[in-house]
Write a protein that holds these residues in place. Structure first.
Motif, PDB file in Angstrom:
ATOM      1  N   VAL A  69       0.814  -1.353  -0.197  1.00  0.00           N
ATOM      2  CA  VAL A  69       0.023  -0.001   0.047  1.00  0.00           C
ATOM      3  C   VAL A  69       0.861   1.254  -0.005  1.00  0.00           C
ATOM      4  N   PRO A  70       0.983   1.952  -1.256  1.00  0.00           N
ATOM      5  CA  PRO A  70       1.950   3.216  -1.050  1.00  0.00           C
ATOM      6  C   PRO A  70       1.352   4.178  -0.452  1.00  0.00           C
ATOM      7  N   ASP A  71       2.407   4.931   0.367  1.00  0.00           N
ATOM      8  CA  ASP A  71       1.905   6.290   1.303  1.00  0.00           C
ATOM      9  C   ASP A  71       1.425   7.358   0.065  1.00  0.00           C
ATOM     10  N   LEU A  72       2.197   7.448  -1.022  1.00  0.00           N
ATOM     11  CA  LEU A  72       1.946   8.498  -1.940  1.00  0.00           C
ATOM     12  C   LEU A  72       1.747   7.938  -3.270  1.00  0.00           C
ATOM     13  N   ALA A  73       0.687   8.203  -3.751  1.00  0.00           N
ATOM     14  CA  ALA A  73       0.528   8.029  -5.233  1.00  0.00           C
ATOM     15  C   ALA A  73       0.171   9.179  -6.110  1.00  0.00           C
ATOM     16  N   VAL A  74       1.058   8.950  -7.265  1.00  0.00           N
ATOM     17  CA  VAL A  74       1.169   9.867  -8.415  1.00  0.00           C
ATOM     18  C   VAL A  74       0.384   9.698  -9.305  1.00  0.00           C
ATOM     19  N   LEU A  75      -0.594  10.617  -9.834  1.00  0.00           N
ATOM     20  CA  LEU A  75      -1.808  10.098 -10.905  1.00  0.00           C
ATOM     21  C   LEU A  75      -1.487  10.837 -12.086  1.00  0.00           C
ATOM     22  N   CYS A  76      -1.421   9.989 -13.216  1.00  0.00           N
ATOM     23  CA  CYS A  76      -1.185  10.732 -14.663  1.00  0.00           C
ATOM     24  C   CYS A  76      -1.781  10.074 -15.447  1.00  0.00           C
ATOM     25  N   THR A  77      -3.474  10.194 -15.136  1.00  0.00           N
ATOM     26  CA  THR A  77      -4.294   9.545 -16.018  1.00  0.00           C
ATOM     27  C   THR A  77      -5.545  10.686 -16.463  1.00  0.00           C
ATOM     28  N   PRO A  78      -6.181  10.145 -17.148  1.00  0.00           N
ATOM     29  CA  PRO A  78      -7.123  11.096 -17.849  1.00  0.00           C
ATOM     30  C   PRO A  78      -8.307  11.511 -16.581  1.00  0.00           C
ATOM     31  N   PRO A  79      -8.899  12.817 -16.693  1.00  0.00           N
ATOM     32  CA  PRO A  79      -9.598  13.411 -15.743  1.00  0.00           C
ATOM     33  C   PRO A  79     -10.794  12.318 -15.165  1.00  0.00           C
ATOM     34  N   GLU A  80     -11.308  11.811 -16.146  1.00  0.00           N
ATOM     35  CA  GLU A  80     -12.648  10.801 -15.781  1.00  0.00           C
ATOM     36  C   GLU A  80     -12.161   9.683 -14.875  1.00  0.00           C
ATOM     37  N   THR A  81     -10.921   9.247 -14.782  1.00  0.00           N
ATOM     38  CA  THR A  81     -10.453   8.252 -14.029  1.00  0.00           C
ATOM     39  C   THR A  81     -10.107   8.707 -12.811  1.00  0.00           C
ATOM     40  N   LEU A  82      -9.947   9.874 -12.292  1.00  0.00           N
ATOM     41  CA  LEU A  82      -9.435  10.323 -11.286  1.00  0.00           C
ATOM     42  C   LEU A  82     -10.261   9.916  -9.793  1.00  0.00           C
ATOM     43  N   PRO A  83     -11.476  10.430  -9.873  1.00  0.00           N
ATOM     44  CA  PRO A  83     -12.470  10.193  -8.678  1.00  0.00           C
ATOM     45  C   PRO A  83     -12.287   8.626  -8.285  1.00  0.00           C
ATOM     46  N   PRO A  84     -12.685   7.661  -9.118  1.00  0.00           N
ATOM     47  CA  PRO A  84     -12.793   6.206  -8.838  1.00  0.00           C
ATOM     48  C   PRO A  84     -11.092   5.887  -8.390  1.00  0.00           C
ATOM     49  N   LEU A  85     -10.375   6.417  -8.953  1.00  0.00           N
ATOM     50  CA  LEU A  85      -8.903   5.907  -8.640  1.00  0.00           C
ATOM     51  C   LEU A  85      -8.516   6.275  -7.223  1.00  0.00           C
ATOM     52  N   VAL A  86      -8.892   7.607  -6.939  1.00  0.00           N
ATOM     53  CA  VAL A  86      -8.638   8.225  -5.406  1.00  0.00           C
ATOM     54  C   VAL A  86      -9.423   7.401  -4.567  1.00  0.00           C
ATOM     55  N   ALA A  87     -10.628   7.087  -4.761  1.00  0.00           N
ATOM     56  CA  ALA A  87     -11.475   6.366  -3.825  1.00  0.00           C
ATOM     57  C   ALA A  87     -10.933   5.122  -3.511  1.00  0.00           C
ATOM     58  N   GLU A  88     -10.217   4.639  -4.468  1.00  0.00           N
ATOM     59  CA  GLU A  88      -9.886   3.295  -4.330  1.00  0.00           C
ATOM     60  C   GLU A  88      -8.366   3.256  -3.545  1.00  0.00           C
ATOM     61  N   LEU A  89      -7.592   4.206  -3.980  1.00  0.00           N
ATOM     62  CA  LEU A  89      -6.342   4.312  -2.963  1.00  0.00           C
ATOM     63  C   LEU A  89      -6.614   4.682  -1.775  1.00  0.00           C
ATOM     64  N   GLY A  90      -7.833   5.410  -1.394  1.00  0.00           N
ATOM     65  CA  GLY A  90      -8.140   6.021  -0.081  1.00  0.00           C
ATOM     66  C   GLY A  90      -8.487   4.751   0.766  1.00  0.00           C
ATOM     67  N   ALA A  91      -9.288   3.710  -0.072  1.00  0.00           N
ATOM     68  CA  ALA A  91      -9.976   2.548   0.820  1.00  0.00           C
ATOM     69  C   ALA A  91      -8.772   1.641   1.088  1.00  0.00           C
ATOM     70  N   ARG A  92      -7.813   1.654   0.294  1.00  0.00           N
ATOM     71  CA  ARG A  92      -6.650   0.584   0.633  1.00  0.00           C
ATOM     72  C   ARG A  92      -5.658   1.297   1.614  1.00  0.00           C
ATOM     73  N   GLY A  93      -5.825   2.528   2.057  1.00  0.00           N
ATOM     74  CA  GLY A  93      -4.803   3.098   2.910  1.00  0.00           C
ATOM     75  C   GLY A  93      -3.814   4.060   2.418  1.00  0.00           C
ATOM     76  N   THR A  94      -3.563   4.352   1.275  1.00  0.00           N
ATOM     77  CA  THR A  94      -2.891   5.629   0.825  1.00  0.00           C
ATOM     78  C   THR A  94      -3.227   6.887   1.341  1.00  0.00           C
ATOM     79  N   ARG A  95      -2.548   7.615   1.665  1.00  0.00           N
ATOM     80  CA  ARG A  95      -2.779   8.915   2.673  1.00  0.00           C
ATOM     81  C   ARG A  95      -2.362  10.184   1.800  1.00  0.00           C
ATOM     82  N   ALA A  96      -2.042  10.234   0.512  1.00  0.00           N
ATOM     83  CA  ALA A  96      -1.587  11.182  -0.051  1.00  0.00           C
ATOM     84  C   ALA A  96      -1.474  11.084  -1.673  1.00  0.00           C
ATOM     85  N   ALA A  97      -1.967  11.842  -2.486  1.00  0.00           N
ATOM     86  CA  ALA A  97      -1.807  11.810  -3.979  1.00  0.00           C
ATOM     87  C   ALA A  97      -1.246  13.117  -4.686  1.00  0.00           C
ATOM     88  N   ILE A  98      -0.619  12.814  -5.492  1.00  0.00           N
ATOM     89  CA  ILE A  98      -0.178  14.079  -6.338  1.00  0.00           C
ATOM     90  C   ILE A  98      -1.099  13.719  -7.515  1.00  0.00           C
TER      91      ILE A  98
END
Length: 897
Positions: A69-98
């Protein structure tokens, strides 16, 4: 949110790149390569459904497949993918995203934040370059170069400037603790990072490039806290300002202007500069240089021209050169040729051998009155510059924080410049740059001093708030936003501001003549119209009317003029006022308006009809006290006239300051105020007098304490309680309490001070005492208990309780101190109850107190109020007492009778 989980953003133990790629020129590919090349020691993970391997490292198709589970995630994906990706990362325990992705509309941006919030996941960006923390090899960015490790933090709203700074800094071997590109700062903003960096041990100074701020009170609280700990230097784009608009008052035209941002920076104790070059020059100077506390400069040079250039620059910057005392002159005479300058700048002549440099520097540095020393050297063929530097370095090294150096030239002085830099001396390319840097230090220290000045009490009595509210309510009920002159003056009188006697009458010559007879001649006659703000612009003012005939003529001609030039203007009548006779008075303006970002602001300057032409003004953010008011007055050119000249005695500056303080209080008490002009305000040795005033109000609640960028004094929290048959006043502490607080500490026994501060001390330093009475009411609170002596006299402080909330308002740290001769009499219970009630109302979740084991009284007091004990940081010496407040949020609040 503020600092919560920012450690996962800035110092993560593992990083995942969502959208990692091998495509040259792509954001995902660049970020992946930068992370791999930076030397980051933790796991670096790649997520992309279209790759199996990148650079020999396995790639997983989705977040669920990550083994770590990464502390930090760097997101380089299209705009429409971002909310579900952030929700999934948060659920797994990631605490920060760029979020590097650009092009998010408002709806998607909100969806992104909504996905992050339940997991307390922090988001940097979107549309940002990323960040770098060189000390741990973290380059989570798509910058073209890496950064060197160092102790400067750079936070920029522009990603392009981050890359430019990287280039500039590497060429100068300048290192960073952090570089952060905020992008659109949907979540993590300047306030958050200031709070984090203020306590970051790897950061010695903080540099900001700002284009906009969205949360002014949060920003000001964080900036003031950070500036107390380390230098904070700001470049603000958009000096021209695009919010200036036509307004009903002179002051109203300032709304949205750059001078308001200047006022905010000054009030926060930070330093503003104009360019990126100055940003880093100021950071280096503030980090290395500690001299020049009196604001004067001593220049030593081997060339008269360089000295003149430095002296000219000092004159333009308002920096005085230090006068050389007789003892120093005598010592310099002994070591210098007869042709030396015998003044400051100290020209030791171009043929100077090494000993002339060393003798001069020894003399200057041995004399503490010389203050800051600027060493200028132009290369010559007589003595090598590096030989001079080697001889002088041991002399300047012990006093490097008092010395600035300018080795003029390039190749010929390269080694000399390096030798002085290794000795700890700040170096500058030109005399002008050195003087400008020194001027920045002086400005910075002046701003810092405002954080520790103890104000004196204003002579304004308690305002008649109800009277002022009634006047405003009548105007609004009548459908008017512009108060007429008599109404505006009534509001001023309610706040203790002296006004010339004024009567409002209808639009008839008979009524005007009757009013003039009542006041006594001579009088001034002014038009009264809700549609005319600046009366003199339309011929709506007549002065020095000496009899009834003059009054009648003036009314007729004034009505005729105005009906011809402003036929649509509604004429409400006239105001008639006694003509003041104060021939030596200065005309001033005091005003207030509402800035769209920082809320209420106050203006002071030279007044009269030419106020815009003169443009002599200073702007300040409320709340004000006398110290802050005097500082604003001192920033204007008219301040020199107010100090007295020729046959003009000095004006009563405290009376002027009290007007500014009164206007500050008006803005807090009367949220309907939209614009105010007191112009002219006469000021002389006898005090002040308002001749004219304009006041515009609005139902929109423009002003009010809640709109202040800096939380004002919360007088509403004061209460009187019964204690042992006497009345005790519990109220928030204020800066004016400094002398009383010192007297309180002097009556506390050394053992009680040690139990409170965990160290033995006989007295508190002035700087620490100032910090205890000058608090940020938005984040901390100190309630003092005031008791009037039995035999009369001024109330004395007999106890204090202090709570300091973390920036997230999750936890507050508590401390209590009671005067030693009054212990075990219930004071501690009253103070602790007051603090807990305040924190519950403030929404704080938990209160803690670190207590020495031997402090049995505090342990018992806390136990009786529901605290539980936990091990302290040093479990052998201390414990932590904790009470959860969230659980009893609905409990009744006990109010002492």
């Amino acid at each position: 949110m503020t600092v919560r989980n920012l450690d996962a953003l800035l110092r993560p133990s593992s990083v995942a790149v969502i959208g990692a790629s091998d495509r040259i020129g792509s954001v995902g590919g660049t970020v992946w390569r930068n992370l791999r090349a930076g030397g980051f020691q933790g796991p670096v993970l790649a997520v992309n459904p279209h790759h199996a391997v990148l650079d020999g490292q396995p790639v997983v198709p989705n977040i669920g497949a990550l083994l770590v589970v990464p502390d930090l995630a760097v997101l380089c994906t299209p705009p429409e993918t971002l909310p579900p990706l952030v929700a999934e990362l948060g659920a797994r325990g990631t605490r920060a995203a760029i979020v590097m992705t650009a092009g998010l509309d408002a709806m998607r941006k909100q969806a992104l934040l909504d996905a992050a919030r339940p997991h307390l996941l922090r988001v940097l960006g979107p549309n940002c370059l990323g960040l770098l923390t060189p000390a741990i090899g973290l380059n989570a960015s798509f910058a073209h170069a890496d950064a060197l490790p160092g102790d400067i933090a750079f936070v920029s709203q522009s990603g392009a400037l981050v890359t430019a700074v990287l280039d500039w800094a590497r060429s100068r071997r300048l290192g960073f603790s952090h570089l952060v590109s905020l992008g659109e700062h949907a979540d993590v903003d300047f306030g958050d990072l200031l709070d984090y960096l203020a306590s970051d041990p790897q950061t010695r100074s903080i540099l900001l490039y700002i284009e906009s701020i969205e949360s002014p009170r949060k920003f000001m609280s964080a900036a003031r806290a950070a500036a107390r700990n380390k230098p904070v230097v700001v470049v603000k784009a958009g000096r021209a300002g695009n919010g200036i608009h036509a307004a009903a008052s002179h002051t109203g035209a300032l709304a949205g202007s750059d001078v308001v941002f200047d006022a905010a920076i000054r009030r926060a104790g930070m330093l503003r500069v104009d360019t990126l070059q100055e940003l880093f020059t100021a950071a280096e100077t503030l980090a290395r240089f500690r001299g020049g506390h009196d604001g004067t400069l001593t220049i030593v040079t081997n060339g008269g021209g360089a000295g003149v250039m430095a002296a000219d620059a000092a004159s333009l910057a308002g920096i005085p050169l230090r006068e050389l005392g007789p003892e120093l002159l005598s010592r310099l005479d002994a070591g210098l040729p007869a042709t030396w300058s015998h003044a400051n700048p100290i020209d030791i002549i171009g043929d100077a051998p090494v000993h002339r440099y060393t003798d001069t520097l020894r003399a200057l540095l041995a004399d503490r009155d010389t203050g800051a020393v600027l060493f200028l050297h132009a290369p010559t063929a007589i003595v090598r510059s590096d030989d001079i530097a080697r001889a002088c370095a041991p002399i300047v090294r012990p006093d490097a924080d008092r010395v600035m150096a300018c080795w003029l030239g390039d190749a010929a002085v390269t080694d000399a410049r390096r030798i002085f830099e290794e000795a700890g001396v700040a170096d500058y390319a030109t005399p002008e740059e050195a003087v400008h840097a020194f001027a920045s230090v002086v400005t910075y220290r002046r701003n810092q001093a405002l954080l520790t000045e103890a104000p004196t009490a204003s002579e304004n009595g308690p305002p008649a708030v109800d009277v002022a509210r009634t006047v405003i309510a009548r105007a609004l009920d009548a459908g008017r936003e512009m108060l007429d002159e008599s109404e505006a003056k009534a509001v001023l009188v309610a706040y203790g501001i002296p006004v010339v006697k004024t009567l409002a009458v209808d639009a008839s010559a008979d009524a005007a003549e009757d009013a003039a007879r009542t006041l006594g001649y001579p009088v001034a006659l002014k038009i009264r119209s809700r549609d005319i703000s600046h009366k003199s612009d339309v011929g709506g003012v007549a002065l020095d009317l000496c009899d009834g005939a003059a009054v009648r003529d003036a009314t007729d001609s004034m009505l005729s003029r105005i009906r011809g030039s402003r036929p649509q203007a509604r004429i409400d009548g006239f105001t008639v006022q006694a003509m003041g006779k104060r021939p030596l008075a200065q005309e001033l303006i005091v005003g207030a308006s509402i800035d769209p970002l920082f809320g209420p602001v106050i203006l002071f300057g030279q007044g009269g009809t030419a106020v815009e032409v003169l443009a002599d003004r200073a702007v300040a953010l409320p709340p004000l006290n006398r110290v802050l008011a005097h500082e604003a007055i001192g920033r204007t050119r008219v301040a020199k006239l107010l100090a007295g000249y020729r046959d003009h005695p000095p004006a009563k500056l405290d009376a002027i300051a009290d007007v500014l303080v009164a206007v500050s209080q008006m803005l807090a008490d009367l949220p309907q105020i939209a614009e105010l002009d007191i112009n002219p305000l006469w000021a002389d040795a006898d005090g002040v007098l308002t001749l004219d005033a304009r006041l515009r109000v609005s139902r929109k609640q423009c002003a009010g304490a809640q709109r202040f960028a800096i939380a004002p004094y919360p007088a509403e929290l004061a209460e009187t309680v019964a204690w042992r048959g006497r009345e005790l006043l519990l109220r928030p502490i204020r800066p004016e309490d400094e002398a009383r607080h010192r007297a309180f500490f002097e009556q506390v026994e050394p053992r009680d001070l040690r139990l409170r501060f965990f160290s033995s001390r006989r007295e508190l330093p002035r700087s620490e005492l100032a910090r205890l009475v000058q608090i940020d009411y938005a984040r901390e609170m100190a309630f003092i208990a005031l008791l009037a002596p039995a035999r009369g006299g001024a109330p004395e402080t007999v106890g204090v309780v202090r709570v300091v909330c973390d920036p997230d308002n999750v936890e507050a740290e508590l401390a209590i101190l009671v005067r030693s001769d009054l212990k075990h009499q219930g004071l501690g219970h009253l103070l602790l109850d007051k603090a807990i009630r305040h924190l519950r109302g403030h929404g704080t979740q938990r209160v803690v107190a670190d207590v020495l084991h031997e402090n049995a009284a505090m342990r018992e007091l806390a136990r009786s109020h529901g605290f539980t004990a936990e091990p302290g940081q040093d479990s052998t010496a201390s414990m932590r007492l904790v009470r959860e407040l969230a659980a009893d949020r609905g409990a009744p609040i006990t109010v002492h009778p």
